[in-house]
Design a protein around this motif. Structure first.
Motif, PDB file in Angstrom:
ATOM      1  N   SER A  26      67.819 -20.586  -4.786  1.00 38.55           N
ATOM      2  CA  SER A  26      69.188 -20.554  -5.293  1.00 38.55           C
ATOM      3  C   SER A  26      69.219 -19.901  -6.672  1.00 38.55           C
ATOM      4  N   ASP A  30      74.993 -20.538  -8.795  1.00 40.24           N
ATOM      5  CA  ASP A  30      75.337 -21.126  -7.502  1.00 40.24           C
ATOM      6  C   ASP A  30      74.978 -22.607  -7.480  1.00 40.24           C
ATOM      7  N   SER A  34      77.560 -26.333  -7.631  1.00 41.04           N
ATOM      8  CA  SER A  34      77.545 -27.068  -6.363  1.00 41.04           C
ATOM      9  C   SER A  34      77.492 -28.566  -6.581  1.00 41.04           C
ATOM     10  N   THR A  55      79.527 -31.302 -10.231  1.00 38.69           N
ATOM     11  CA  THR A  55      79.052 -30.259 -11.142  1.00 38.69           C
ATOM     12  C   THR A  55      79.107 -30.689 -12.606  1.00 38.69           C
ATOM     13  N   ARG A  99      73.891 -29.957   0.033  1.00 38.78           N
ATOM     14  CA  ARG A  99      75.004 -29.407  -0.720  1.00 38.78           C
ATOM     15  C   ARG A  99      76.286 -29.980  -0.139  1.00 38.78           C
ATOM     16  N   ASP A 101      79.361 -29.195   0.125  1.00 36.77           N
ATOM     17  CA  ASP A 101      80.270 -28.394   0.948  1.00 36.77           C
ATOM     18  C   ASP A 101      79.588 -27.830   2.194  1.00 36.77           C
TER      19      ASP A 101
END
Length: 116
Positions: A26, A30, A34, A55, A99, A101
């Motif tokens: 990553s 990014d 997250s 975050t 993660r 999402d």
């Protein structure tokens, strides 16, 4: 991006462990952008969400682990951690970071076994 969980093991009830999860591959922006989760899958049960970190470092916990587990993150290391204290036999299972999402795939998880 590959999520790599480490730190599991066999521990007696009342003991502690620290799990680590690194988002390999990553980029900093990014990862730091997250929300991240820790999940647990006990034997014969569905995977359950046990901890969340946003975050901005805001956190939330399942009732079953509240006041015993602490989630944290170090963005520069692309890593999320789970400090587990006062472990109980019912905490036994495979632990995964994820993660929030869903944009990254599940890692292989790390096994935690708590003996009574």
């Amino acid at each position: 991006v590959q999520l790599v969980e480490t730190g599991g093991g066999l521990v007696q009830a009342g003991g502690s462990l620290r799990l680590s999860c690194r988002a390999s591959g990553s980029i900093l922006s990014d990862f730091s952008g997250s929300d991240m989760d820790w999940y647990r899958q006990a034997p014969g049960k569905q995977r359950e969400l046990i901890a969340f970190i946003g975050t901005r470092g805001n956190t939330n916990y399942a009732d079953s682990v509240k006041d015993r587990f602490t989630i944290s993150r170090v963005n520069a290391k692309r890593s999320v951690y789970l400090d587990m204290n006062n472990l109980k036999p019912e905490d036994t299972g495979v632990y995964y970071c994820y993660r929030h999402d869903g944009r990254w795939s599940w890692g292989q998880g790390t096994q935690v076994t708590v003996s009574s």
